[in-house]
Structure formats: C-alpha cells, structure tokens
Design an enzyme around this catalytic site. Sequence first.
Site, PDB file in Angstrom:
ATOM      1  CE1 TYR A 384     142.866  78.208  18.443  1.00 43.63           C
ATOM      2  CE2 TYR A 384     142.750  80.280  19.600  1.00 43.63           C
ATOM      3  CZ  TYR A 384     143.488  79.324  18.952  1.00 43.63           C
ATOM      4  OH  TYR A 384     144.850  79.469  18.812  1.00 43.63           O
ATOM      5  CB  CYS A 481     140.333  72.640  28.827  1.00 46.47           C
ATOM      6  SG  CYS A 481     141.206  72.319  27.279  1.00 46.47           S
ATOM      7  CD  GLU A 523     137.557  75.078  30.707  1.00 42.58           C
ATOM      8  OE1 GLU A 523     137.319  75.464  29.554  1.00 42.58           O
ATOM      9  OE2 GLU A 523     137.785  73.873  31.004  1.00 42.58           O
TER      10      GLU A 523
END
Length: 531
Positions: A384, A481, A523
């Site tokens: 990612y 997140c 986070e």
Amino acid sequence: MSESLSPSPVISDTAISAGTSAPTPAPKAETPAMRRSKKVKKLTKKDIDEVLMHDIVELRGHNHWDWDPKTPPPFQNFEELEVTIGSLAQSGEGLALLPDRGEGWVLVVPFVVPGEKVKARVYRHNWGYSHADLVEVIQPAENRIAKDDILCKYFGACAGCQLQHISYADQMKFKRQVVENAFKNYAEKYFAILPPVDPVSQSPIQSNYRTKITPHFEALNPKHQSAGTAQPVQIGFMQAGKRRILDIEECPIATPIVNEGMKAMRAEVQKNIATYKKGATMLLRESNPVVPGTESENPPATTKICVTDHKETITEWVGKFRFDYPAGSFFQNNNAILPSLIGYVQRQLHLPLASSTSPAPASDPNSTSTSSLNHEIKYLVDAYCGSGLFGITCHEGFKKVLGVEISAASISCATNNLVLNKLSTETTAFHLDDADKIFAHIDFPSAETALIIDPPRKGCSDEFLDQMVAFLPARVVYVSCNVQTQARDLQGLLDRCHAKGLPGYRVEAIRGFDLFPQTRHVEGVMTLTRL
C-alpha cells in the site's frame, strides 16, 4: 477511504474541521428547521454501531439484551433528561447509563467528561441506546477545560473536533485506551498475551497542524432566488449531530496558510454563489514548493502556498525527503509529527529478530517461544505504498526496497519521488500489481524481509492476508488509521497461521500516534516478528 469500523458518527477526511467554546443550545421544541422527525422509526439490530456497542456493553456490565424492537424506545424525540456521564466511548462521546429506562438504556452525548451531570435532548434512537444533543453542563468535571480556554469558538457546534474540552494529557490517556480497547474487542483471542499498549506519541503541536481541509457549501435555493429573498451562504463543515453545514470563517487546527486560503475561497464562493447549480466540497491544501533559483542549494529555499486545484502538484518535505503528489490524493495531514512517526517505524524495522522468550500466540497461547531467526533483515517491502512515503524514508539500512500498489497513479508518483530524492533505482523501486498478486514480483527471501503495511481505513483484504501468510516476512510493521481494523487483521493473520500449522508471529509493540489532536482519531503502529 471506504468502509470502516469507525464509531458513529464518522467524521471523514472530507468533513474535518474544528469545533465551539460551548455547545449551542437548540430550541426546546422541534421546528421544521431542525429537520428531525418526531416519528420514531422501527429499529432493528442493523441499527447497532458495532464499535460503540462494545463501549455500551462495558458500561452496562453485560451484553444480554432482551428488549423487544417492536416496543418504542423509552424516550420521546426531543425529550430532555438530566443524566450523569459514566464513560467516554471510542467515538469521543459520553455514555450515560439509565437503569430505570428500558432496563439499562444508554444515552450517547457529545462534548462531555466522565462524572459530569448534564442536560441532554434526545434526537435519534438505536437498538438499546439513543443519541442526544448536549443542552447544558449542570455539574462540570474538575478537569473540564474552561470555556474561555477552548481553542475554537465553533467547538460544540462543528462536527470536526470532539475533544477540545479535555486537556491534551487527558486526550492522550483517552487515545491510549481507544487503542487498547480495539485490540481487546477485535483481537480478543490473543489479547491476554499481547504486550501492554505503549503511551501515545504526542504531536509536537496541537493546533495549526492540519495541512489539508475540505470545506463545503450548498447552492442557493432556486425558490428563494426567484422570490428575491436574501439567503445566507453557509461555507464550512458539518454541524455536530445534523446534516447541515455550519458557517466557519477559520479553523484553528488548520495551518495558517490554509486558513489564509480559506478566507480567499470564502470570498470567491460568496461572490459567485449565484452561478452554482449545486453545492460543492472545496479543497485547501498546504504546499511547500522550492523557490526558483535555489534548486541547487542543500537544502533549497521553500515557500508556503495554499493549493485549491485537485490536480495541482503538492510539494511536501518530511525531514530531508521531498514528496510531490496530486493535491487531491492521500497523504498524511499532520507534517509536524511525521519525523517522529517515520523514526519510530525505522527503529521497529531494525529491531533484532532473535529476542528473549515470549508468548507464541499463533501456535499455542499457553506456550512460549523465541524467534527462529537470528540474522539481520536485508530487504524491505512497502505494501500500500502510495506516493512512497515509507519506502523512501525508511530505505536506509536495506539492500533492496520494493514498494507495491494497485494504483498506477500512485506508482507513477512514488517513482517520481524516488528520482526527486536521488535514490538509486537499482536498490529502490515501485511496482504495480493486482490486489490478488501483491507479492507476485517479490523475490526477496522471506526470512530476510521486512514488510510495512499502511492500508486504508477498511484494513487489509482477506486476499492480502492470505498472501502475507504464504510469504511470511520476518518482520511486519503495520501502520493504521483505524485501530479496530488493525486489531481485526492481527487476529485474522494469527488465525491463518494457526490453521496452517505455522508458528506465526510475536507482537513486539503496539503504540498510538496522535496525528489529529483535538479529535477522537488515533494512528496505530503494531510491530510483529516471525517465530
């Protein structure tokens, strides 16, 4: 990002802002302007917010619920009640248990502190709980921030911030608990043998940190236009608990240059509002381009500008590294904390593989084991990878780095950033792959490879976790997140290892990072070592 397990209401990246020094009391009787029906809809279990329900069950002390959904909730819409706040949910809202109503009904109230006695007005019902507006704080908690000391005059009316009435130290305690609860609720099979959650890493600044905001506005009502009726133009963010826009002139959590851009944007929209046939969401994003003529300097001189075009290129600096990316694409919005976050990820990647005896969760939670790996990690995979933030900033100390993405635009952006930072394409590269072939072009030995994961809010897909188990990297650093989906993915990963008879992974550390002060968001960074 798409679907998530986030608490309700979900304040997305397109609805962030700041909130008011005190809640704005609504009228005591419902009015058409409130846009809320007095009629109570039939409820089903589909109305349950899963994350919020975990907090409600903990407050109630049990999860048995025999309430008949055909029976109306124990409140009328807009009924006002005096309640005592028992705890804070992971959404940042307060929970008040009412044992004499509905055999333990819970009221969800925003902008409160545990222990406070408040007056709240009910406006929406779910299975076993109701949402309410805060009308008045009758007995404030000792640790409530004084009205005059709250950061933003819109707090309590704006939906963007949930925690400005709480000290920053208390915000950090709350967010640490959010991380712990996520793993307790979504990795429950392995929670007992996980390491304690570390204290949340604080943001160096708690205001003027946000480099991107997205205000909204609605077009003028044609009926009012034809009648010549003056209409105020509301330009700002969503109101707390309502689907209406709150007019906001300045956002104290946004950077100064973004607030300057907001003033100019507001003036432009107000000037041309009659030309808009429908409302829109505007983009305001800070960029730090190089001053022309200083490109050869080390470092070059930069200036700050506010960009409003989604297709324009943003230049951002993280330490010595430069990142260019389209203004409308994803990039972390708190630049001040990024050096701390990146530094922590770097250290976690290079932790020794062999360590003292620790629980071996994926094989047998009652046994102990040490890692079978005792050599150094030489390779890094950035899954990612987006525009290359982690792959580029964490490349040092690795023989080769490979970033992988399913977005061609992201790979192009990451490759360009590789060139901008003068990194060798022989040792660092980015590759486009399909979601079901994310590891197809990785020829690194898994026992010498570390993996960074930074997925969207919905977390890792099942197919990604399947491929990860097939590859079995020696070290994993998972940045998220959404700590609920992060915890869910941990349990999914360890379950897959167990099903295949693999030793699995040891969880080395779990830590939160405060990328969004004054809000409920935190986070999560989790470090794993292969056993």
